[in-house]
Design a protein around this motif. Sequence first.
Motif, PDB file in Angstrom:
ATOM      1  N   LYS A 168       0.833  -1.203   0.000  1.00 59.65           N
ATOM      2  CA  LYS A 168       0.000   0.000   0.000  1.00 59.65           C
ATOM      3  C   LYS A 168       0.868   1.253   0.000  1.00 59.65           C
ATOM      4  O   LYS A 168       0.570   2.234  -0.695  1.00 59.65           O
ATOM      5  N   ALA A 169       1.953   1.208   0.775  1.00 61.35           N
ATOM      6  CA  ALA A 169       2.880   2.348   0.806  1.00 61.35           C
ATOM      7  C   ALA A 169       3.504   2.581  -0.571  1.00 61.35           C
ATOM      8  O   ALA A 169       3.684   3.727  -0.997  1.00 61.35           O
ATOM      9  N   ARG A 170       3.819   1.491  -1.284  1.00 60.55           N
ATOM     10  CA  ARG A 170       4.382   1.627  -2.636  1.00 60.55           C
ATOM     11  C   ARG A 170       3.402   2.319  -3.580  1.00 60.55           C
ATOM     12  O   ARG A 170       3.809   3.097  -4.446  1.00 60.55           O
ATOM     13  N   GLN A 171       2.100   2.023  -3.421  1.00 60.32           N
ATOM     14  CA  GLN A 171       1.085   2.683  -4.246  1.00 60.32           C
ATOM     15  C   GLN A 171       1.100   4.188  -3.998  1.00 60.32           C
ATOM     16  O   GLN A 171       1.009   4.989  -4.930  1.00 60.32           O
ATOM     17  N   VAL A 172       1.198   4.575  -2.729  1.00 66.42           N
ATOM     18  CA  VAL A 172       1.220   6.001  -2.378  1.00 66.42           C
ATOM     19  C   VAL A 172       2.498   6.660  -2.903  1.00 66.42           C
ATOM     20  O   VAL A 172       2.468   7.785  -3.407  1.00 66.42           O
ATOM     21  N   ILE A 173       3.618   5.946  -2.801  1.00 71.12           N
ATOM     22  CA  ILE A 173       4.898   6.491  -3.285  1.00 71.12           C
ATOM     23  C   ILE A 173       4.835   6.763  -4.782  1.00 71.12           C
ATOM     24  O   ILE A 173       5.406   7.744  -5.275  1.00 71.12           O
ATOM     25  N   ASN A 174       4.127   5.924  -5.524  1.00 75.89           N
ATOM     26  CA  ASN A 174       3.960   6.163  -6.965  1.00 75.89           C
ATOM     27  C   ASN A 174       3.292   7.503  -7.241  1.00 75.89           C
ATOM     28  O   ASN A 174       3.548   8.137  -8.274  1.00 75.89           O
ATOM     29  N   ASP A 175       2.420   7.955  -6.323  1.00 77.06           N
ATOM     30  CA  ASP A 175       1.667   9.189  -6.526  1.00 77.06           C
ATOM     31  C   ASP A 175       2.395  10.429  -6.007  1.00 77.06           C
ATOM     32  O   ASP A 175       1.893  11.557  -6.175  1.00 77.06           O
ATOM     33  N   ILE A 176       3.526  10.246  -5.339  1.00 75.42           N
ATOM     34  CA  ILE A 176       4.255  11.403  -4.805  1.00 75.42           C
ATOM     35  C   ILE A 176       4.673  12.324  -5.952  1.00 75.42           C
ATOM     36  O   ILE A 176       5.179  11.868  -6.984  1.00 75.42           O
ATOM     37  N   TYR A 177       4.466  13.616  -5.743  1.00 76.57           N
ATOM     38  CA  TYR A 177       4.646  14.611  -6.808  1.00 76.57           C
ATOM     39  C   TYR A 177       6.116  14.977  -7.001  1.00 76.57           C
ATOM     40  O   TYR A 177       6.848  15.203  -6.032  1.00 76.57           O
ATOM     41  N   ILE A 178       6.537  14.991  -8.268  1.00 77.27           N
ATOM     42  CA  ILE A 178       7.871  15.498  -8.629  1.00 77.27           C
ATOM     43  C   ILE A 178       7.691  16.587  -9.682  1.00 77.27           C
ATOM     44  O   ILE A 178       7.132  16.323 -10.758  1.00 77.27           O
ATOM     45  N   ASP A 179       8.149  17.774  -9.360  1.00 76.89           N
ATOM     46  CA  ASP A 179       8.055  18.889 -10.306  1.00 76.89           C
ATOM     47  C   ASP A 179       8.942  18.618 -11.527  1.00 76.89           C
ATOM     48  O   ASP A 179       9.945  17.898 -11.431  1.00 76.89           O
ATOM     49  N   ASP A 180       8.564  19.201 -12.657  1.00 74.07           N
ATOM     50  CA  ASP A 180       9.344  19.006 -13.890  1.00 74.07           C
ATOM     51  C   ASP A 180      10.785  19.470 -13.724  1.00 74.07           C
ATOM     52  O   ASP A 180      11.707  18.879 -14.295  1.00 74.07           O
ATOM     53  N   LYS A 181      10.991  20.528 -12.951  1.00 69.39           N
ATOM     54  CA  LYS A 181      12.367  21.032 -12.727  1.00 69.39           C
ATOM     55  C   LYS A 181      13.207  20.006 -11.970  1.00 69.39           C
ATOM     56  O   LYS A 181      14.401  19.851 -12.241  1.00 69.39           O
ATOM     57  N   VAL A 182      12.583  19.313 -11.016  1.00 66.32           N
ATOM     58  CA  VAL A 182      13.302  18.284 -10.251  1.00 66.32           C
ATOM     59  C   VAL A 182      13.578  17.072 -11.144  1.00 66.32           C
ATOM     60  O   VAL A 182      14.650  16.464 -11.076  1.00 66.32           O
ATOM     61  N   LYS A 183      12.617  16.726 -12.023  1.00 63.86           N
ATOM     62  CA  LYS A 183      12.843  15.636 -12.980  1.00 63.86           C
ATOM     63  C   LYS A 183      14.014  15.963 -13.895  1.00 63.86           C
ATOM     64  O   LYS A 183      14.878  15.108 -14.158  1.00 63.86           O
ATOM     65  N   ASP A 184      14.064  17.215 -14.383  1.00 67.29           N
ATOM     66  CA  ASP A 184      15.185  17.635 -15.244  1.00 67.29           C
ATOM     67  C   ASP A 184      16.498  17.582 -14.476  1.00 67.29           C
ATOM     68  O   ASP A 184      17.548  17.225 -15.038  1.00 67.29           O
ATOM     69  N   TYR A 185      16.457  17.934 -13.190  1.00 68.96           N
ATOM     70  CA  TYR A 185      17.660  17.898 -12.343  1.00 68.96           C
ATOM     71  C   TYR A 185      18.177  16.465 -12.222  1.00 68.96           C
ATOM     72  O   TYR A 185      19.394  16.223 -12.319  1.00 68.96           O
ATOM     73  N   ILE A 186      17.269  15.501 -12.035  1.00 72.80           N
ATOM     74  CA  ILE A 186      17.660  14.089 -11.937  1.00 72.80           C
ATOM     75  C   ILE A 186      18.322  13.639 -13.244  1.00 72.80           C
ATOM     76  O   ILE A 186      19.378  12.991 -13.234  1.00 72.80           O
ATOM     77  N   VAL A 187      17.707  13.995 -14.381  1.00 71.29           N
ATOM     78  CA  VAL A 187      18.263  13.615 -15.680  1.00 71.29           C
ATOM     79  C   VAL A 187      19.620  14.268 -15.897  1.00 71.29           C
ATOM     80  O   VAL A 187      20.560  13.630 -16.404  1.00 71.29           O
ATOM     81  N   ASP A 188      19.755  15.538 -15.489  1.00 67.97           N
ATOM     82  CA  ASP A 188      21.036  16.246 -15.642  1.00 67.97           C
ATOM     83  C   ASP A 188      22.138  15.582 -14.821  1.00 67.97           C
ATOM     84  O   ASP A 188      23.283  15.467 -15.275  1.00 67.97           O
ATOM     85  N   ILE A 189      21.809  15.131 -13.608  1.00 77.66           N
ATOM     86  CA  ILE A 189      22.804  14.462 -12.756  1.00 77.66           C
ATOM     87  C   ILE A 189      23.331  13.214 -13.446  1.00 77.66           C
ATOM     88  O   ILE A 189      24.548  12.992 -13.531  1.00 77.66           O
ATOM     89  N   VAL A 190      22.407  12.387 -13.949  1.00 77.39           N
ATOM     90  CA  VAL A 190      22.809  11.126 -14.583  1.00 77.39           C
ATOM     91  C   VAL A 190      23.583  11.405 -15.872  1.00 77.39           C
ATOM     92  O   VAL A 190      24.623  10.781 -16.138  1.00 77.39           O
ATOM     93  N   CYS A 191      23.113  12.354 -16.674  1.00 77.28           N
ATOM     94  CA  CYS A 191      23.818  12.685 -17.922  1.00 77.28           C
ATOM     95  C   CYS A 191      25.202  13.270 -17.648  1.00 77.28           C
ATOM     96  O   CYS A 191      26.129  13.073 -18.434  1.00 77.28           O
TER      97      CYS A 191
END
Length: 329
Positions: A218-241
């Motif tokens: 049940k906790a995993r279901q809630v974690i799937n819904d946790i909000y990530i802003d587009d800027k934070v998503k871009d930050y994650i991609v930038d780190i990996v790249c």
Amino acid sequence: MNTGISAINAAVQETSAFVRPLFSELGKVIIGQSYLVERLTIGLLANGHVLLEGVPGLAKTLSVKSLSSCLSVRFSRLQFTPDMLPADVIGTQIYNPQSGGFTTRRGPIFANLVLADEINRAPAKVQSALLEAMQEKQVTIGDQTFKLEEPFLVLATQNPIEQEGTYPLPEAQVDRFMLKLKIGYPSRAEERSILDLMAHTSNLPKANAVVTSDQILKARQVINDIYIDDKVKDYIVDIVCATRDPEAYKIQAKDFIQLGASPRATISLTLAAKAYAFLKGRGYVTPQDVKSIGMDVLRHRVTITYEAEAENKTSETIIQKIFDELPVP
């Protein structure tokens, strides 16, 4: 959007109620090591396998066994040795002379929580027996394929590579671990508490079951819904790249990186950051969440060059340089 985040926050507060009792129960057995306990829980919540590295005697195995005691799930332990065979992990087919057919004997991999103890003491072919189970959550024995029950998690311990009788893990397998944790020695005060708690021949403390598998799912279901802003998503991609092409981000580290992180790292970093936010009681991810969990997600996915080794640089120092120099949204 604020209304949506408020609803997610409320769901996080409700479903994370088991976290405090879980940490409290583990604290009865494990002194200190809050970093280890928190990261093991993140792996459990984010559905990611965890690799623990440290010298013997740092409660790696005890932590995993205690975690399994806190969960109402099936647990199995695999002690890896140089003479081990893949069939010892996944199982095998046994010939029945009476019927003239084969019956399948399932191995210890068929559990919810699998402790792969001293995983780097076994040769590569045995370590590779875990690959299908870790990625596809299934096991193939002969011509039959068996699905593994959820939750399914491999928690592996390894001694530092420089130690006698150890083998480096194959890159393909290392990449399947969401987190790699480096465990250090406890403080003097913690060591003193360990002495008081554990220096007995009997009646050693044990953890009791306080969480069910339904609560985890049940906790995993809630974690799937946790909000990530587009800027934070871009930050994650930038780190990996940036681990692949640091010069594109004006970071001077190209000569030190032989191989950067894979797309699997992007997925793992996102899920781990969500689980970290969940543990902190939030329904949204901040850039600091990404930085807090990032080292554990990336340290085993960045391969350094001989030049980096010659200058006493590690994958951690290079990743830290990326975190320090990459603009934070």
